[in-house]
Design an enzyme around this catalytic site. Structure first.
Site, mmCIF file in Angstrom:
data_model
loop_
_atom_site.group_PDB
_atom_site.id
_atom_site.type_symbol
_atom_site.label_atom_id
_atom_site.label_comp_id
_atom_site.label_asym_id
_atom_site.label_seq_id
_atom_site.Cartn_x
_atom_site.Cartn_y
_atom_site.Cartn_z
ATOM 1 N N ASN A 44 0.851 -1.244 0.029
ATOM 2 C CA ASN A 44 0.160 -0.145 0.010
ATOM 3 C C ASN A 44 0.842 1.128 0.019
ATOM 4 O O ASN A 44 0.432 2.198 -0.557
ATOM 5 C CB ASN A 44 -0.854 -0.041 1.293
ATOM 6 N N GLU A 141 4.991 -5.866 9.430
ATOM 7 C CA GLU A 141 4.374 -7.108 8.872
ATOM 8 C C GLU A 141 5.248 -8.211 8.265
ATOM 9 O O GLU A 141 4.857 -9.358 7.677
ATOM 10 C CB GLU A 141 3.324 -7.075 7.657
ATOM 11 N N ALA A 252 -5.770 1.507 5.298
ATOM 12 C CA ALA A 252 -4.662 2.138 4.901
ATOM 13 C C ALA A 252 -4.663 3.450 4.631
ATOM 14 O O ALA A 252 -3.647 3.972 4.126
ATOM 15 C CB ALA A 252 -4.586 1.168 3.504
ATOM 16 N N ALA A 253 -5.204 4.210 5.444
ATOM 17 C CA ALA A 253 -5.212 5.557 5.471
ATOM 18 C C ALA A 253 -3.855 6.030 5.918
ATOM 19 O O ALA A 253 -2.924 6.843 5.242
ATOM 20 C CB ALA A 253 -6.382 6.310 6.462
HETATM 21 P P1 ATP Z 1 -4.758 2.463 8.821
HETATM 22 O O1 ATP Z 1 -4.270 1.574 10.116
HETATM 23 O O2 ATP Z 1 -6.316 2.398 8.744
HETATM 24 O O3 ATP Z 1 -3.989 2.458 7.772
HETATM 25 P P2 ATP Z 1 -3.593 4.413 10.751
HETATM 26 O O4 ATP Z 1 -4.514 4.121 11.906
HETATM 27 O O5 ATP Z 1 -2.363 4.217 10.769
HETATM 28 O O6 ATP Z 1 -4.389 4.130 9.509
HETATM 29 P P3 ATP Z 1 -4.747 6.910 11.002
HETATM 30 O O7 ATP Z 1 -4.367 7.907 12.087
HETATM 31 O O8 ATP Z 1 -6.052 6.439 11.296
HETATM 32 O O9 ATP Z 1 -3.858 6.068 10.698
HETATM 33 O O10 ATP Z 1 -5.072 7.906 9.781
HETATM 34 C C1 ATP Z 1 -3.751 8.112 8.829
HETATM 35 C C2 ATP Z 1 -3.954 9.524 8.531
HETATM 36 O O11 ATP Z 1 -5.340 9.367 7.478
HETATM 37 C C3 ATP Z 1 -4.298 10.787 9.654
HETATM 38 O O12 ATP Z 1 -3.241 11.171 9.845
HETATM 39 C C4 ATP Z 1 -5.076 11.709 8.628
HETATM 40 O O13 ATP Z 1 -4.121 12.521 7.621
HETATM 41 C C5 ATP Z 1 -5.795 10.726 7.354
HETATM 42 N N1 ATP Z 1 -7.090 10.415 7.896
HETATM 43 C C6 ATP Z 1 -7.612 9.248 8.635
HETATM 44 N N2 ATP Z 1 -9.021 9.456 8.962
HETATM 45 C C7 ATP Z 1 -9.369 10.447 8.205
HETATM 46 C C8 ATP Z 1 -10.786 11.241 8.319
HETATM 47 N N3 ATP Z 1 -11.748 10.594 9.037
HETATM 48 N N4 ATP Z 1 -10.882 12.440 7.646
HETATM 49 C C9 ATP Z 1 -9.604 12.871 7.145
HETATM 50 N N5 ATP Z 1 -8.358 12.536 7.458
HETATM 51 C C10 ATP Z 1 -8.473 11.220 7.675
HETATM 52 O O1 RIB Z 2 -2.796 -1.035 6.524
HETATM 53 C C1 RIB Z 2 -3.901 -1.758 5.860
HETATM 54 C C2 RIB Z 2 -3.387 -2.998 5.684
HETATM 55 O O2 RIB Z 2 -3.388 -3.552 6.814
HETATM 56 C C3 RIB Z 2 -4.446 -3.977 4.612
HETATM 57 O O3 RIB Z 2 -4.416 -3.519 3.381
HETATM 58 C C4 RIB Z 2 -4.194 -5.103 5.164
HETATM 59 O O4 RIB Z 2 -3.520 -5.903 4.150
HETATM 60 C C5 RIB Z 2 -3.210 -5.162 6.518
HETATM 61 O O5 RIB Z 2 -2.058 -5.444 6.159
#
Ligand code: ATP
Ligand code: RIB
Length: 309
Positions: A44, A141, A252-253
């Site tokens: 990703n 991972e 994956a944000a």
């Molecule tokens: P994931 O594990 O789902 O990949 P994460 O938990 O590592 O994500 P988050 O802090 O949820 O990371 O999100 C990463 C970034 O994505 C945030 O710092 C922000 O920039 C953006 N983001 C996430 N959720 C939102 C939202 N609801 N609205 C706007 N931006 C968001």
């Molecule tokens: O961060 C998101 C990712 O976590 C998903 O694509 C999934 O494969 C897990 O590894």
């Protein structure tokens, strides 16, 4: 190649079920949508960086199965160099079973498969391929010995080493010396600091980031979901707000954030500007379903306007 980004990391086929909410333990609920699509934190991040114009190479392992072939083709199509993405004979590719709730949150189980077969020797063998990358991106991972070796290698080759300490786990103390930039989310930061994984308010987030710096972390960017991120470097902290969007899937944000961050850094941007760029890219990504489908191209990001939260 100049400004090269190398990702040493994982690839999973994501098997995604969407439902009104995430089931609780012991519960069965009826969902409304299912799809499978390439994911995995390493892939990703590589794909997100390539879509934004980065020159990206990926080192990793896939199984000898259709999932592996699909994931390889997908990264290649996005413009990543996949020549060091090798197939492990008689082994399954990594998979992730993902539940996505209609209002955005998700729960994930990862089964590493071939990702679990990346060894320190495999990583060492890539020194020549890596050359002199600007950025080396890592996640958790793959087995820890391989991650440690990758951090050593990145450091030896003069790259900026970024570690996304996900999924949440404790790490060997040695990593704190080797990694230049840590990018945990709140739960990961709490786990690294020995606290129970939970959401942190911004005051606690700062304390946790300072705790990580106390252990040797040079710079920390704590990802705070819809609150953006907190950058802590050289004893100073700065909160960079997220964009205000209608989030449909935050899977994956954090990976899109890291991919964008690496691109901005490889282009010479300061960390605060790189965080703002990454907030924009990640914010745009959560408006679409799927780990990679939402990762924007540079043109899509340039055309994107949304107020800051
Ligand atoms: P994931 O594990 O789902 O990949 P994460 O938990 O590592 O994500 P988050 O802090 O949820 O990371 O999100 C990463 C970034 O994505 C945030 O710092 C922000 O920039 C953006 N983001 C996430 N959720 C939102 C939202 N609801 N609205 C706007 N931006 C968001
Ligand atoms: O961060 C998101 C990712 O976590 C998903 O694509 C999934 O494969 C897990 O590894």
């Amino acid at each position: 190649m100049e400004n090269r980004i190398v990702v040493i990391g994982s690839l999973n086929m994501d098997l995604v079920a969407c439902a009104p909410r995430i089931p609780i333990v012991g519960e069965t609920i009826v969902g409304h949508t299912y799809f499978s699509a390439p994911g995995g934190k390493g892939a990703n991040q590589a794909l997100a960086a390539a879509r934004l114009g980065g020159q990206v190479g990926m080192v990793g392992r896939v199984g000898s199965d259709d999932f592996g072939r699909q994931m390889r083709a997908n990264l290649k199509q996005a413009g990543c160099d996949v020549s060091r993405l090798l197939e492990v004979p008689a082994c399954n590719s990594g998979i992730a079973v993902i539940f996505v709730a209609d209002d955005g949150p998700n729960s994930i189980i990862v089964v590493p498969g071939a990702n679990g077969r990346l060894s320190p020797e495999d990583v060492r063998a890539e020194a020549e391929y890596l050359g002199h990358p600007t950025v080396v991106m890592l996640q958790l991972e793959n087995p820890m010995p391989a991650v440690l070796e990758a951090a050593h290698l990145g450091r030896r080759l003069g790259a900026l080493v970024i570690l996304d300490p996900a999924p949440a786990q404790r790490v060997p103390e040695e990593l704190f010396e080797l990694v230049d930039l840590w990018t945990p989310n709140e739960a990961e930061a709490a786990t690294l600091s020995g606290l129970p994984p939970s959401r942190l308010d911004s005051r606690l987030a700062l304390l946790v980031a300072q705790k990580l710096r106390g252990r040797g972390a040079k710079s920390v960017i704590m990802k705070l979901g819809d609150e953006g991120c907190l950058l802590v470097e050289k004893g100073e902290s700065q909160h960079l707000p997220a964009v205000k969007v209608n989030a449909v899937d935050t899977t994956a944000a954090g990976d899109v954030f890291n991919g964008a961050l690496a691109v901005a850094i490889s282009e010479g941007q300061e960390l605060a500007a790189a965080c703002a760029f990454a907030n924009q890219a990640a914010g745009l990504s959560v408006t679409k379903r799927g780990a990679q489908a939402g990762a924007p191209t540079r043109d899509e990001l340039s055309a994107f306007t949304a107020p800051l939260g």
